[in-house]
Motif scaffolding. Structure first.
Motif, PDB file in Angstrom:
ATOM      1  N   SER A 176       0.842  -1.357  -0.020  1.00 19.96           N
ATOM      2  CA  SER A 176       0.073  -0.036   0.037  1.00 19.96           C
ATOM      3  C   SER A 176       0.907   1.221  -0.221  1.00 19.96           C
ATOM      4  CB  SER A 176      -0.983   0.102   1.184  1.00 19.96           C
ATOM      5  OG  SER A 176      -0.108  -0.139   2.532  1.00 19.96           O
ATOM      6  N   GLY A 177       2.142   1.021   0.400  1.00 26.23           N
ATOM      7  CA  GLY A 177       3.080   2.306   0.591  1.00 26.23           C
ATOM      8  C   GLY A 177       3.493   2.681  -0.933  1.00 26.23           C
ATOM      9  N   PRO A 178       4.026   3.858  -1.163  1.00 22.71           N
ATOM     10  CA  PRO A 178       4.712   4.476  -2.474  1.00 22.71           C
ATOM     11  C   PRO A 178       6.148   3.541  -2.600  1.00 22.71           C
ATOM     12  CG  PRO A 178       5.246   5.781  -0.666  1.00 22.71           C
ATOM     13  CD  PRO A 178       4.458   4.896  -0.111  1.00 22.71           C
ATOM     14  N   SER A 179       6.306   3.451  -3.889  1.00 20.02           N
ATOM     15  CA  SER A 179       7.661   2.823  -4.351  1.00 20.02           C
ATOM     16  C   SER A 179       8.594   4.020  -3.790  1.00 20.02           C
ATOM     17  CB  SER A 179       7.795   2.787  -5.715  1.00 20.02           C
ATOM     18  OG  SER A 179       7.685   4.035  -6.433  1.00 20.02           O
ATOM     19  N   VAL A 204      11.119  -0.985  -6.217  1.00 18.53           N
ATOM     20  CA  VAL A 204      11.086  -1.287  -4.428  1.00 18.53           C
ATOM     21  C   VAL A 204       9.869  -0.643  -4.080  1.00 18.53           C
ATOM     22  CG1 VAL A 204      12.190  -0.997  -2.470  1.00 18.53           C
ATOM     23  CG2 VAL A 204      13.569  -1.017  -4.512  1.00 18.53           C
ATOM     24  N   LEU A 205       9.027  -1.254  -3.671  1.00 20.28           N
ATOM     25  CA  LEU A 205       7.750  -0.954  -3.065  1.00 20.28           C
ATOM     26  C   LEU A 205       7.665  -0.653  -1.641  1.00 20.28           C
ATOM     27  CD1 LEU A 205       5.181  -3.042  -5.365  1.00 20.28           C
ATOM     28  CD2 LEU A 205       6.144  -0.725  -6.004  1.00 20.28           C
ATOM     29  N   THR A 206       6.867  -0.317  -1.049  1.00 23.51           N
ATOM     30  CA  THR A 206       6.712  -0.103   0.437  1.00 23.51           C
ATOM     31  C   THR A 206       5.434  -0.888   1.086  1.00 23.51           C
ATOM     32  OG1 THR A 206       7.746   2.016   0.295  1.00 23.51           O
ATOM     33  CG2 THR A 206       6.707   1.333   2.799  1.00 23.51           C
ATOM     34  N   ASN A 207       5.537  -2.029   1.902  1.00 22.15           N
ATOM     35  CA  ASN A 207       4.447  -2.844   2.350  1.00 22.15           C
ATOM     36  C   ASN A 207       3.846  -1.967   3.809  1.00 22.15           C
ATOM     37  OD1 ASN A 207       6.186  -3.296   4.592  1.00 22.15           O
ATOM     38  ND2 ASN A 207       6.401  -5.270   3.934  1.00 22.15           N
ATOM     39  N   ALA A 208       2.846  -2.548   4.182  1.00 23.55           N
ATOM     40  CA  ALA A 208       1.913  -2.073   5.234  1.00 23.55           C
ATOM     41  C   ALA A 208       2.854  -1.884   6.362  1.00 23.55           C
ATOM     42  CB  ALA A 208       0.930  -3.001   5.622  1.00 23.55           C
TER      43      ALA A 208
END
Length: 554
Positions: free
Chosen positions: A93-96, A140-144
């Motif tokens: 759900s977070g931004p890359s 590289v994404l950002t998880n919860a």
């Protein structure tokens, strides 16, 4: 324009997440179990045998690596009713990192922590025989939980099965772009983060190629632009490739970045592969040393336990000869860099043995790998040569039958009482020196029991090392399940507690974030009778967090 989302049984379409050259990513809600998922769908126009093969390979690669906390998890793969292949993945759900760079300045501590965690993910891929080959902030994404999650293994390759062709310099003399492709047999290339060996007509990437891209990604987080981009000048694809091949890294325009971090990033992006770090773990350790230098808690390196044996030595053999334990991840703790003379530094690090703690001391099958004192440190505590007592050779016999001495043998003279007195004085002085050395060694052995020193950020101890405050972990006092099984109470304590201590705890198997308390006791409710429950507890003191305690009750 994005394609139409496919109809998938058991999934409800929510919205479009993103669109790429070969695929679109949609947000769906899975009905059972109920959760949000990201569905990557291959575009109809790009579906040929090569594209399908890459898509299937990506699904298989991600499935092999999905257990890692910093790699996006894949749940399912299939073919939709309209004949489009798709992947069902963890929804981050977070931004890359690329999106974060557009709206915020990333701090040094955050960049270091992200770099170590991504190094763990890359090391995991390498241990499985996989090269990512497209590491960059957008992947590289950002998880919860706010953790980085490496994704897009679309051009990843098995180390022994590299593709026969990638986009080359001669093919890029058309319109420049960050990501270049050429023909169905070519593989995408993200030029700003690619090493120079990828630009040849016959590229042969290896693990050090991923390390280049990894270091370039961390550099981008700090600089806010790609490492070889020069503000105010032309930064087309050909310009960047030329600078990459010449090693012309644009200096970081930040005063808060220590010189040691700049040097580590430059080594990671060295033009010659032989001059780079030889593994992702080596690069992660370099970042850990910078964390220690700045007085930060070192970020753990979580790697697959493919070659970590039992901590107990086998009878009559070394630990290296033992079977591999069936555990998923090993955590490598930070180790400060030794400072021997330059010619012997690499040899000392190569000869450094690694010991392990018992597996029962870690959480979720994670085995901490703790470095032993280095060769350089051993030299510092060695007894000086001139203080070693050696036994005297036996004196020749007094009778006439004794064999004559050899021509080069020392001549024996009659003993002088004064010389004997001087000899005993020398022995006494040597014994005093030995006792002093033994006392120093004993003090060093017992030093961890004393209160550790906390130097100012960026400073070292008196011996040139780095002193870091260690927060003691919690110790379980009791774990009691209520008679009806619907709740459980856990109590713990911390050795040498201090005013202001706090504790974080989180229940395993739930999506709830960690809770903070000042009371070393908590009651977990809403439990299912007969189902065991475990919580992870850590002590927080002055902004630093201890090792976790895993407490369970059935």
């Amino acid at each position: 324009m994005a394609s139409q989302p496919p109809e998938l049984d058991g999934f409800h379409f929510i919205r479009l997440l993103g669109s790429g050259g070969f695929s679109d990513v949609f947000l769906y809600e899975q009905e059972l179990p109920k959760r949000s998922v990201a569905v990557k769908v291959l575009l109809t126009d790009g579906v040929d045998e090569a594209a399908r093969a890459r898509f299937v390979a990506e699904a298989n690669v991600m499935a092999r690596l999905s257990a890692h906390p910093y790699i996006v998890t894949i749940f399912h793969a299939g073919v939709a009713g309209d004949d489009r292949p798709y992947l069902v993945m963890e929804y981050c759900s977070g931004p890359s990192l690329a999106d974060r760079l557009k709206r915020e300045r990333i701090g040094v501590e955050d960049a270091l922590r992200t770099g170590v965690r991504l190094s763990s993910a890359v090391a995991t891929a390498h241990a499985a025989g996989i090269l990512h080959r497209d590491i960059k902030p957008a992947n590289v994404l950002t998880n919860a939980l706010g953790w980085p999650a490496l994704t897009d293994f679309g051009i990843a390759s098995a180390l022994e099965e590299l593709p026969v062709h990638t986009t080359t310099l001669s093919e890029l003399r058309r319109e420049p772009s960050d990501t270049a492709t050429s023909g169905s047999r070519s593989v995408g290339l993200s030029v700003p983060w690619s090493p120079p060996e990828m630009f040849s007509d016959d590229p042969d990437p290896d693990v050090r190629s991923d390390i280049f891209s990894l270091a370039a990604t961390v550099h981008t987080l700090l600089a806010g632009r790609t490492p070889f981009e020069v503000p105010g000048r032309s930064n087309g694809t050909l310009d960047l490739m030329g600078r990459i091949e010449r090693g012309m890294i644009t200096p970081l325009d930040r005063t808060d970045v220590p010189a040691s971090l700049t040097a580590s990033l430059r080594r990671g992006m060295a033009t010659r592969r032989e001059d780079r770090y030889q593994s992702a773990v080596d690069f992660a350790r370099a970042l850990q040393r910078v964390e220690l230098e700045l007085g930060l808690a070192p970020t753990s390196i979580d790697v697959p336990n493919l070659s970590v044996g039992d901590a107990r030595p086998a009878p009559g053999g070394s630990g290296d000869e033992q079977e591999t334990r069936a555990r998923a991840v090993a955590t490598i703790r930070a180790q400060p860099e030794e400072r021997p003379a330059a010619p012997v530094r690499e040899a000392a690090e190569a000869a450094e043995p690694v010991a392990q703690e018992p597996a029962a001391t870690r959480v979720r099958g994670v085995v901490p790998v703790v470095p032993q004192p280095s060769v350089a440190a051993a030299r510092e505590t060695a007894v000086p040569e001139h203080t070693v007592l050696r036994s005297r050779p036996p004196a020749p016999a007094d009778d006439d039958t004794a064999a004559p001495p050899a021509e080069d043998a020392p001549v024996t003279t009659p003993r002088d009482p004064r010389r004997r007195l001087l000899t005993w004085i020398g022995v006494g002085a040597a014994a005093v020196v030995l006792l002093g050395v033994a006392a120093t060694i004993l003090a060093n052995v017992l030093a961890p029991t004393a209160a550790p020193r906390t130097p100012a950020a960026g400073t070292g101890g008196d011996d040139g090392g780095i002193a870091v405050t260690v927060v003691p972990p919690p110790v379980l006092v009791s774990a009691v399940r209520a008679p009806d099984g619907a709740s459980a109470t856990f109590a713990w304590k911390t050795e040498h507690p201090e005013k202001g201590d706090q504790y974080t705890w989180v229940q395993e198997g739930t999506t709830n974030g960690p809770s903070v308390t000042t009371d070393p006791k908590v009651t977990v409710t809403g439990l299912t009778p007969g189902v065991p429950v475990c919580i992870d507890i850590a002590t927080v003191r002055a902004g630093r967090t201890s090792e976790q305690l895993k407490a369970c009750t059935s």
